[in-house]
Design a protein around this motif. Structure first.
Motif, mmCIF file in Angstrom:
data_model
loop_
_atom_site.group_PDB
_atom_site.id
_atom_site.type_symbol
_atom_site.label_atom_id
_atom_site.label_comp_id
_atom_site.label_asym_id
_atom_site.label_seq_id
_atom_site.Cartn_x
_atom_site.Cartn_y
_atom_site.Cartn_z
ATOM 1 N N ASP A 29 0.808 -1.149 0.011
ATOM 2 C CA ASP A 29 0.030 -0.003 -0.010
ATOM 3 C C ASP A 29 0.829 1.313 0.043
ATOM 4 O O ASP A 29 0.432 2.365 -0.879
ATOM 5 C CB ASP A 29 -0.906 -0.012 1.183
ATOM 6 N N ASP A 148 7.621 15.866 1.219
ATOM 7 C CA ASP A 148 6.499 16.134 1.920
ATOM 8 C C ASP A 148 5.411 14.841 2.231
ATOM 9 O O ASP A 148 4.647 15.099 3.170
ATOM 10 C CB ASP A 148 5.665 17.248 1.408
ATOM 11 N N THR B 47 1.683 20.674 5.057
ATOM 12 C CA THR B 47 0.836 19.840 5.948
ATOM 13 C C THR B 47 -0.179 19.150 5.032
ATOM 14 O O THR B 47 -0.536 18.082 5.639
ATOM 15 C CB THR B 47 0.150 20.981 6.999
ATOM 16 N N LEU B 48 -0.855 19.942 3.940
ATOM 17 C CA LEU B 48 -1.800 19.112 3.383
ATOM 18 C C LEU B 48 -1.148 17.977 2.665
ATOM 19 O O LEU B 48 -1.775 16.806 2.382
ATOM 20 C CB LEU B 48 -2.374 20.086 2.440
ATOM 21 N N MET B 49 0.044 18.267 1.949
ATOM 22 C CA MET B 49 0.762 17.006 1.561
ATOM 23 C C MET B 49 1.035 15.765 2.475
ATOM 24 O O MET B 49 0.913 14.680 2.142
ATOM 25 C CB MET B 49 2.203 17.522 0.772
ATOM 26 N N ARG B 50 1.402 16.285 3.629
ATOM 27 C CA ARG B 50 1.914 15.144 4.403
ATOM 28 C C ARG B 50 0.512 14.519 5.204
ATOM 29 O O ARG B 50 0.631 13.285 5.635
ATOM 30 C CB ARG B 50 2.563 15.820 5.501
ATOM 31 N N GLN B 51 -0.597 15.054 5.109
ATOM 32 C CA GLN B 51 -1.771 14.306 5.364
ATOM 33 C C GLN B 51 -2.400 13.639 4.341
ATOM 34 O O GLN B 51 -3.623 12.981 4.708
ATOM 35 C CB GLN B 51 -2.824 15.587 5.984
ATOM 36 N N LEU B 52 -1.995 13.581 3.105
ATOM 37 C CA LEU B 52 -2.583 12.885 2.353
ATOM 38 C C LEU B 52 -2.591 11.245 2.766
ATOM 39 O O LEU B 52 -1.413 10.627 3.176
ATOM 40 C CB LEU B 52 -1.541 12.744 0.917
ATOM 41 N N PRO B 53 -3.614 10.739 2.709
ATOM 42 C CA PRO B 53 -3.723 9.383 3.243
ATOM 43 C C PRO B 53 -2.910 8.237 2.456
ATOM 44 O O PRO B 53 -2.787 8.509 0.859
ATOM 45 C CB PRO B 53 -5.292 9.030 3.042
ATOM 46 N N VAL B 54 -2.517 7.167 3.095
ATOM 47 C CA VAL B 54 -1.930 6.261 2.364
ATOM 48 C C VAL B 54 -2.795 5.472 1.263
ATOM 49 O O VAL B 54 -4.193 4.929 2.067
ATOM 50 C CB VAL B 54 -1.241 5.288 3.118
ATOM 51 N N MET B 55 -2.654 5.183 0.243
ATOM 52 C CA MET B 55 -3.745 4.777 -0.826
ATOM 53 C C MET B 55 -3.568 3.229 -0.695
ATOM 54 O O MET B 55 -2.471 2.561 -0.195
ATOM 55 C CB MET B 55 -3.472 4.981 -2.212
ATOM 56 N N LYS B 56 -4.712 2.406 -0.917
ATOM 57 C CA LYS B 56 -4.826 0.882 -0.914
ATOM 58 C C LYS B 56 -4.367 0.412 -2.158
ATOM 59 O O LYS B 56 -4.706 0.912 -3.392
ATOM 60 C CB LYS B 56 -6.197 0.472 -0.307
ATOM 61 N N ALA B 57 -3.316 -0.411 -2.175
ATOM 62 C CA ALA B 57 -2.932 -0.882 -3.232
ATOM 63 C C ALA B 57 -4.156 -1.752 -4.173
ATOM 64 O O ALA B 57 -4.982 -2.380 -3.483
ATOM 65 C CB ALA B 57 -1.923 -2.103 -3.155
ATOM 66 N N PRO B 58 -4.485 -1.709 -5.164
ATOM 67 C CA PRO B 58 -5.611 -1.969 -5.904
ATOM 68 C C PRO B 58 -5.255 -3.911 -6.095
ATOM 69 O O PRO B 58 -6.442 -4.480 -6.482
ATOM 70 C CB PRO B 58 -5.421 -1.495 -7.396
ATOM 71 N N ARG B 59 -4.193 -4.308 -5.811
ATOM 72 C CA ARG B 59 -4.148 -5.638 -6.202
ATOM 73 C C ARG B 59 -2.909 -6.198 -5.196
ATOM 74 O O ARG B 59 -2.203 -5.201 -4.818
ATOM 75 C CB ARG B 59 -3.906 -6.005 -7.518
#
Lengths: 199, 415
Positions: A29, A148, B47-59
């Motif tokens: 992920d 970042d 701060t906005l960049m660092r708050q980006l959520p970790v994405m779920k791998a599609p597979r």
């Protein structure tokens, strides 16, 4: 956990594919997220992620200990950077692969539990941020993602992309400036505490 | 705000400024509100960049043994290997070529063998038919039969094998059977190598024909004096001229073939010709006789005859031995297939060779019984079919070679 990971790494370095795949499942992920931010679309991120794990397996002997996740994300970033440079020499981007294209399904929903409204807002904000990231140059995009999003320091970034520290510093400065200007167009999507761009 | 100011603010956020740079910037931030706003805006951006959520791998991205094998083999491969490599599809294409070449080889060789077998059967049929007809001929007449042999060639160059020769022997020349036998034995000792059509007429005078690049057969009537067949200058002229006996035979091959195949017609005409008792002119153009045959045949029969019918020989009761169908066929081939290197029709009896120079052919009565015991009717005129067969077989062999080569390449490509 740490000992388990260390054992998996040793087994993988010894050629145990099962052990390496266990590490893949653990960090895929994070790797996919980074590759998506750098590559800008789901299809390229998918390819980049697979290629990143292949490269990581091939370079396992270069891992000298420490934070394996950081090492893995660095390999993934390098992989994406190489792909971007390759496509920069041979621009052949399909229209559908561009942001907003038919095959661009946008960033996946975050995995943390959210209300539908929060999830929608988060998705919209993430899409806006990603759109601004995509608007950056490849060099600036890689640097800002590594700094970042992944949290690397300047020297690590310089080592990863094989450039000078000052270059990383200037690229990151321009990338943040451009991101700031870009996000001004999405003020309505920003949380209240972040609506200070125009002040 | 300058580019350097943004760089200082960015580095300030990451604590990457030296102590002196930081103190200088902090003093400016206290005095410059715009610089302070920009600092806050950059901090919010980070701060906005660092708050980006970790994405779920599609597979799942687990590696397989094949992928690992590819990696291990391609240690020098760069990370840009995600670009699909150019696929070399030599194996399927070569397989297709190999299969097609194999099929072509089988078909061509089979056709060639069929042609060869057909030619062989034609020759065998011709030989047997001629033998049967000759066997029915009166021995005495056969022994005394003059022979006219006419050869032709389409190359335009005259040679001993391509000359038209005609001979006829009259009964006057053979006072007895012994004399005839002597002549036959003499002829038997000579090789017969000239293609042509033989026309044997009893009681005919020796015939001589002028040589020609393309000669045609004439029908020799019975005569008591030597006759000479004058053939056309060339095949085309001879064939197109209805007044030229041999030429007429070739000019209207269907009609002539009808004439020659119709036993009734021949039998009706032959006695008329063979039983002539009045002296004939010194030089008798056989086209006159031929013309008579044609006219008779046209009135007797209107049945069509295909050009590809095999050569026929007609033997009349009086011993008139005619073989001209294949001659007509070959002449037609000569007209239509100018590229043929050699087209010869030889219908002759074994060991025939006239005693006179330039005269070939004759009856063979080896056992002295007056029966032709060996009919060696050789048809070299089947050269067209044979050539086609050879070409087909060669093409088939070449196709087989291509098939083998492409098969080997395909195997290498698949490996």
């Amino acid at each position: 956990m740490a000992e388990d990971e260390a054992q998996l790494i040793r087994d993988a370095q010894a050629g145990d594919l099962e052990a390496f795949n266990a590490l893949v499942l653990r960090y895929q992920d994070s790797v996919y997220s980074v590759t998506f931010r750098i590559m800008g679309d789901a299809s390229s991120a998918d390819d980049g992620t697979q290629e990143a794990f292949i490269n990581a397996y091939r370079r396992l002997d270069t891992y000298r200990g420490g934070n394996f996740r950081a090492w893995l994300l660095r390999v993934a970033t390098n992989t994406c950077y190489d792909i971007l440079r390759y496509h920069k020499r041979r621009p052949a981007t399909a229209v559908d692969d561009l942001p907003g294209g038919e095959t661009d399904d946008g960033p996946p929903l975050p995995d943390n539990a959210q209300t539908p409204e929060e999830a929608f807002q988060q998705t919209e904000l993430s899409n806006a941020i990603q759109e601004c990231i995509n608007a950056l140059s490849d060099d600036q995009r890689v640097v800002i993602v590594m700094s970042d999003i992944e949290g690397y320091n300047y020297q690590d970034i310089a080592d990863a992309i094989e450039t000078q520290l000052g270059t990383v510093k200037s690229r990151l400065s321009r990338a943040r400036s451009n991101m700031r200007k870009c996000l001004q167009a999405f003020q309505e999507l920003l949380p209240a505490e972040y609506r200070l761009f125009n002040e | 705000m300058t580019e350097q100011d943004y760089e200082l603010l960015s580095a300030y956020l990451d604590d990457m400024l030296t102590l002196a740079e930081r103190e200088m910037l902090e003093s400016r931030l206290n005095s410059e509100p715009e610089l302070r706003r920009e600092l806050n805006a950059l901090r919010q951006t980070v701060t906005l960049m660092r708050q980006l959520p970790v994405m779920k791998a599609p597979r799942n991205y687990m590696l397989t043994a094949d992928m690992v094998g590819d990696v291990r083999r391609g240690s020098a491969a760069s990370t840009v290997s995600t670009i699909p490599p150019k696929r070399i599809i030599t194996f399927p294409s070569l397989s297709l070529i190999s299969a097609m070449s194999t099929a072509a080889a089988v078909i061509l060789i089979a056709l060639g063998l069929i042609f060869v077998s057909m030619n062989g059967s034609d020759n065998a049929d011709m030989s047997s038919a001629s033998e049967a007809q000759v066997a029915a001929a009166p021995s005495q007449t056969l022994a005394m039969s003059p022979t006219l042999e006419i050869g032709f060639a389409n190359t335009g160059e005259l040679s001993t094998q391509e000359r038209l020769t005609a001979s006829a022997r009259t009964a006057d020349n053979f006072s007895s059977n012994d004399e005839a036998q002597d002549l036959d034995q003499e002829a038997e000792s000579n090789a017969f190598d000239t293609a042509g059509a033989a026309v044997m007429a009893p009681n005919a005078s020796p015939l001589q024909s002028a040589t020609s690049s393309a000669s045609v057969a004439g029908i020799v009537p019975a005569a008591t004096q030597p006759l000479t067949i004058v053939s056309g200058e060339n095949a085309a002229t001879g064939l197109e001229s209805s007044t030229s006996g041999a030429g007429g035979a070739a000019a209207e091959p269907n009609t002539n073939a009808d004439v020659l195949e119709q036993d009734d017609a021949v039998e009706d005409v032959a006695p008329m010709v063979a039983n002539q008792t009045a002296p004939l002119p010194e030089m008798l153009r056989t086209d006159q006789v031929q013309q008579q045959y044609f006219e008779e045949a046209q009135t007797e029969s209107e049945q069509p005859l295909t050009m590809m019918q095999e050569a026929q020989t007609t033997l009349t009761d009086d011993g008139l031995f005619l073989t001209a169908t294949e001659l007509a066929q070959e002449v037609m081939k000569q007209m239509t297939e100018t590229s043929m290197s050699s087209t010869q029709v030889a219908v002759a009896r074994e060991g025939q060779n006239a005693p006179e120079d330039g005269v070939l052919g004759g009856a063979d009565d080896r056992d002295g019984t007056g029966t032709l015991n060996d009919q060696s009717i050789e048809e070299n005129g089947g050269g067209s079919e044979q050539s086609a067969a050879i070409i087909l077989i060669i093409a088939g062999i070449l196709a087989a070679g291509v098939a083998i080569i492409t098969f080997i390449q395909a195997r290498r490509g698949s490996a």
